[in-house]
Design a protein around this motif. Structure first.
Motif, short mmCIF file in Angstrom:
data_model
loop_
_atom_site.label_atom_id
_atom_site.label_comp_id
_atom_site.label_asym_id
_atom_site.label_seq_id
_atom_site.Cartn_x
_atom_site.Cartn_y
_atom_site.Cartn_z
N ILE A 144 39.43 40.43 39.24
CA ILE A 144 39.71 41.36 38.53
C ILE A 144 39.00 41.35 37.16
O ILE A 144 38.79 42.43 36.49
CB ILE A 144 41.34 40.82 38.08
CG1 ILE A 144 42.16 40.86 39.38
CG2 ILE A 144 41.84 41.66 36.84
CD1 ILE A 144 43.59 40.58 39.38
N LEU A 145 38.50 39.99 36.65
CA LEU A 145 37.58 40.21 35.33
C LEU A 145 36.35 40.91 35.67
O LEU A 145 36.12 41.76 34.76
CB LEU A 145 37.18 38.77 35.16
CG LEU A 145 38.46 37.68 34.60
CD1 LEU A 145 38.03 36.46 34.21
CD2 LEU A 145 39.09 38.50 33.56
N TYR A 152 33.49 41.02 26.52
CA TYR A 152 34.25 40.18 25.52
C TYR A 152 35.38 39.21 25.99
O TYR A 152 35.62 38.21 25.59
CB TYR A 152 34.51 41.10 24.22
CG TYR A 152 35.46 40.36 23.03
CD1 TYR A 152 34.74 39.57 22.35
CD2 TYR A 152 36.75 40.65 23.14
CE1 TYR A 152 35.51 38.86 21.51
CE2 TYR A 152 37.75 39.74 22.26
CZ TYR A 152 36.98 39.09 21.24
OH TYR A 152 37.76 38.43 20.09
N ILE A 153 36.38 40.23 26.70
CA ILE A 153 37.44 39.75 27.38
C ILE A 153 37.03 38.59 28.27
O ILE A 153 37.83 37.55 28.19
CB ILE A 153 38.33 40.82 28.03
CG1 ILE A 153 38.78 41.86 26.89
CG2 ILE A 153 39.28 40.07 28.92
CD1 ILE A 153 39.82 41.26 26.17
N VAL A 154 36.23 38.82 29.16
CA VAL A 154 35.70 37.84 29.88
C VAL A 154 35.51 36.40 29.08
O VAL A 154 35.85 35.47 29.95
CB VAL A 154 34.37 38.16 30.85
CG1 VAL A 154 33.90 37.08 31.48
CG2 VAL A 154 34.83 39.40 31.83
N GLN A 155 34.68 36.48 28.31
CA GLN A 155 34.08 35.41 27.37
C GLN A 155 35.45 34.77 26.85
O GLN A 155 35.58 33.39 26.96
CB GLN A 155 33.13 35.78 26.33
CG GLN A 155 31.90 36.05 26.92
CD GLN A 155 31.07 36.42 25.82
OE1 GLN A 155 31.26 36.66 24.51
NE2 GLN A 155 29.60 37.06 26.08
N GLN A 156 36.43 35.32 26.23
CA GLN A 156 37.53 34.50 25.78
C GLN A 156 38.42 34.07 26.95
O GLN A 156 39.11 33.13 26.55
CB GLN A 156 38.34 35.70 24.99
CG GLN A 156 37.63 36.63 23.76
CD GLN A 156 36.90 35.31 22.98
OE1 GLN A 156 37.72 34.56 22.53
NE2 GLN A 156 35.95 35.64 22.47
N ILE A 157 38.51 34.56 28.14
CA ILE A 157 39.41 34.25 29.11
C ILE A 157 38.62 32.93 29.63
O ILE A 157 39.44 31.85 29.88
CB ILE A 157 39.52 35.18 30.18
CG1 ILE A 157 40.38 36.30 29.91
CG2 ILE A 157 40.09 34.57 31.45
CD1 ILE A 157 40.61 37.22 30.95
N HIS A 158 37.25 32.95 29.84
CA HIS A 158 36.75 31.60 30.12
C HIS A 158 36.91 30.56 29.28
O HIS A 158 36.91 29.26 29.77
CB HIS A 158 35.06 31.93 30.32
CG HIS A 158 34.87 32.65 31.43
ND1 HIS A 158 35.49 32.62 32.66
CD2 HIS A 158 33.81 33.52 31.63
CE1 HIS A 158 35.04 33.48 33.68
NE2 HIS A 158 33.86 33.84 32.91
N ALA A 159 37.27 30.82 27.73
CA ALA A 159 37.17 29.65 27.09
C ALA A 159 38.74 29.06 27.30
O ALA A 159 38.78 27.95 27.18
CB ALA A 159 37.13 30.33 25.65
N VAL A 160 39.69 29.72 27.50
CA VAL A 160 41.16 29.32 27.67
C VAL A 160 41.38 28.79 29.06
O VAL A 160 41.87 27.83 29.29
CB VAL A 160 42.14 30.31 27.32
CG1 VAL A 160 42.11 30.43 25.82
CG2 VAL A 160 41.99 31.35 28.09
#
Length: 241
Positions: A144-145, A152-160
């Motif tokens: 889905i990612l 940008y969204i992908v990077q932020q999601i990976h962080a959490v």
């Protein structure tokens, strides 16, 4: 407790292995709240130097899983449930946006691939194969990612998501939770292939927050039971004295 780690020639660094092992031990209760985490003891158990242990504890401190007191030491946080819940809120918001974007951008071919992924997840659920389902669940969310096409969204999601890996493992170890989760994943899939961004975002947010609530409540029950067991043990020891 004795912590063990498989130090082998793999892509993931020793530092990352130490971090992941400690994090999972904290979240599954193997390292209880308030436990004193001594760098030298941990390094000895792992058979490594204290350098990767220091880095792992620093990251865990930033995430709220441990509390470092200057000149005293590092301890497992007493607010673990709050950390799990709050970071899951952040993840749900981010992945909700990813699901929305996926519903807008998904192609017919990607719809077919997502359908095949859901089929594999349903088979693993029917077989009660939590380990395989964990991998398929990861692949579902990653796909889905990819479809969302937003770096940008992908990077932020990976962080959490690096934080709550242990949480997802715990959720998928419960048979009833497997059944609940596959129904929610199918709903997310249906909303995306229907190209309904509002519904896709809402379904993703509800799924992640409900899962986080399930794990948080499970941790609370386990901690209460641990407290009761410790109290009973203390009473028995008093009787013997």
């Amino acid at each position: 407790m004795t912590l063990q780690i498989d130090i082998s020639a793999q892509v993931v660094s020793i530092r990352e292995k130490v971090y992941e092992t400690l994090k999972e031990a904290i979240l599954n209760g193997s390292l209880p709240q308030g436990a004193h985490l001594k760098e030298r003891d941990i390094a000895h158990n792992f058979g490594i130097s204290t350098t990767p242990v220091k880095e792992a504890l620093r990251r865990l401190d930033q995430e709220g899983l441990v509390l470092t007191k200057p000149r005293i030491g590092t301890f497992v946080s007493s607010n673990i449930m709050r950390s799990v819940e709050e970071i899951s809120w952040a993840r749900s918001a981010l992945e909700g946006v990813a699901a929305r974007l996926a519903a807008i951008k998904i192609t017919d071919e990607e719809c077919r691939r997502l359908e095949a992924q859901i089929g594999r997840m349903e088979q693993a659920t029917a077989a009660g194969n939590g380990e395989l389902l964990y991998e398929l669940n990861e692949a579902f969310h990653r796909f889905i990612l990819t479809v969302s096409q937003n770096d940008y969204i992908v990077q932020q999601i990976h962080a959490v998501r690096a934080f709550d890996k242990a949480v997802r493992k715990q959720a998928l170890s419960d048979r009833e939770e497997l059944e609940r989760a596959i129904g929610e994943h199918r709903l997310i899939y249906e909303c995306i292939i229907r190209r309904d961004p509002d519904a896709a975002e809402q379904a993703m947010v509800r799924h992640i927050r409900r899962t986080a609530s399930f794990v948080t409540n499970s941790l609370k029950v386990e901690n209460i039971q641990d407290i009761r067991n410790n109290q009973a043990l203390a009473r028995d020891e008093d009787k013997l004295q």
